[in-house]
Design a protein around this motif. Sequence first.
Motif, short mmCIF file in Angstrom:
data_model
loop_
_atom_site.label_atom_id
_atom_site.label_comp_id
_atom_site.label_asym_id
_atom_site.label_seq_id
_atom_site.Cartn_x
_atom_site.Cartn_y
_atom_site.Cartn_z
N HIS A 9 0.83 -1.20 0.00
CA HIS A 9 0.00 0.00 0.00
C HIS A 9 0.87 1.26 0.00
CE1 HIS A 9 -3.76 -2.15 0.75
NE2 HIS A 9 -3.12 -2.85 1.66
N TYR A 10 0.41 2.29 -0.70
CA TYR A 10 1.07 3.58 -0.67
C TYR A 10 0.61 4.34 0.59
CZ TYR A 10 1.84 2.50 -5.61
OH TYR A 10 2.18 1.88 -6.79
N LYS A 11 1.24 5.48 0.86
CA LYS A 11 0.83 6.29 2.02
C LYS A 11 -0.59 6.80 1.84
CE LYS A 11 5.27 7.87 3.94
NZ LYS A 11 5.03 7.43 5.32
N GLN A 12 -0.92 7.22 0.63
CA GLN A 12 -2.28 7.66 0.34
C GLN A 12 -2.98 6.59 -0.48
OE1 GLN A 12 -1.78 11.48 -1.62
NE2 GLN A 12 -1.64 12.56 0.32
N SER A 13 -4.22 6.32 -0.10
CA SER A 13 -4.98 5.28 -0.79
C SER A 13 -5.10 5.59 -2.28
CB SER A 13 -6.38 5.18 -0.18
OG SER A 13 -7.12 4.16 -0.81
N ALA A 14 -4.93 4.56 -3.11
CA ALA A 14 -4.97 4.74 -4.56
C ALA A 14 -5.92 3.72 -5.17
CB ALA A 14 -3.57 4.57 -5.14
N GLY A 15 -6.14 3.86 -6.47
CA GLY A 15 -7.04 2.95 -7.17
C GLY A 15 -6.60 1.51 -7.08
N GLU A 16 -5.29 1.28 -6.97
CA GLU A 16 -4.77 -0.08 -6.86
C GLU A 16 -5.30 -0.76 -5.59
OE1 GLU A 16 -0.51 -0.14 -7.30
OE2 GLU A 16 -0.60 1.47 -8.78
N ASP A 17 -5.40 0.03 -4.50
CA ASP A 17 -5.92 -0.51 -3.25
C ASP A 17 -7.37 -0.95 -3.43
OD1 ASP A 17 -3.52 0.17 -1.88
OD2 ASP A 17 -4.23 2.22 -1.67
N THR A 18 -8.15 -0.13 -4.12
CA THR A 18 -9.55 -0.45 -4.36
C THR A 18 -9.70 -1.76 -5.12
OG1 THR A 18 -10.12 1.91 -4.42
CG2 THR A 18 -11.70 0.37 -5.40
N VAL A 19 -8.90 -1.92 -6.17
CA VAL A 19 -8.95 -3.14 -6.99
C VAL A 19 -8.51 -4.35 -6.16
CG1 VAL A 19 -7.98 -4.31 -9.00
CG2 VAL A 19 -8.60 -1.88 -9.14
#
Length: 406
Positions: A9-19
């Motif tokens: 995970h990155y520090k800020q939530s990104a679209g990759e996290d959602t997927v």
Amino acid sequence: MRILLVHNHYKQSAGEDTVFFAEAALLESHGHIVEKLTLTNNDVNSVTEKLEAALGVIYNSKSARIVEEKILTYKPDIIHVHNFFPLISPAVFYVAQKHHVPVVMTLHNYRLLCPSAYLHYNDRLHLENIHKTFPVQAILDKAYRNSYFQTTSVVLTTGIHKLLGTWQTKVDRYITLTQGGTEMFRNSSLRLRPEQLVVKPNFTTDLGEGAAEREDYFLFVGRLSPEKGVETMLKANAAFPFKLKIIGDGPLREAVEAHAATHPNVEYLGYQKRPRVEEELKKAKALIFPSEWPEMFGMSIIEAFSTGTPVIATNMGGAAYLVKHNQNGLLYTPQQAAELVKQVQLLNQNKELAAALGREARQEYLDKYTAEVNYQQLLDIYTDVIRKKMKPTSAITSADFEFYKN
């Protein structure tokens, strides 16, 4: 099937996290045993932690031990990597091969080809990086986080593993999100085998069809940054003052606020949670997707499709494959504000066309981007990779296929 999902995970939530979470839930809902192995950049704060992360980006021994322990205790049939950068590192691929576990990786961005991950930095595209083993100029341009040091670490990591053959021999299958992504990676410095690449788009929950009679405004949803084409959209709006609602935040927020302050036809709503975004999508005449970098996909596009909302998008990247001109939306040339104006005017003047595009957008979603369609595609990929990894083709039976479906 026992599936190990791996994600940094990155520090800020990104679209990759959602997927990542959406696919995990999808697989679990169909009875598969899913284990998640995740690390997060939020754990990297002190100088020592940042130095350790930088030194371990090429091969992180600590992460290798974590992955190996998980493999030995969980015994997965397959490993699906969404993001390994920077804490997990390519070590995951070596450990998986050591234990003969097949590996699938989703290519959510262009990190393996360009340190920026977007092929866009310093306000322009850098397609030249696609064919370079070590894009040295990107280091001088501080392509990643405006840092010589951090950009160098990314360039060295991807480049060294190109020389080692990691990307060619340690990953069994790469998932790209559109055919355009497949072509980009196939003709790159990675030198992948054609059979290593397969297209599987993302999916979204059915948001439900929007209003039959749409309100008189267009909608933008996304990060307010140069590569997203925000400035071109504002220029088009200044030339032809169409009603526009803007949802999002980012480095161009002040420019958007200034534009809205002097253009009463523009309403800046700031960052909004999903329910408000869904509400606005269902009422908008169309979604504007003005991105000026070759995005891998475009989640907001298929979300719009699910509500029966047509999309006006740039003719590049994932958008060019998702949006079919005059079928489920309209396309225009990136950075060409005058062309965007023409597409907006077309929908303003032709209510029947807007309705027809919306109906086709909804059908496109039902045919290609639902959870059930996506599940079958993902299962087919897993099954094929496992079969080819575990047995020679001549030894595969129909019983094997049925086993891995469960």
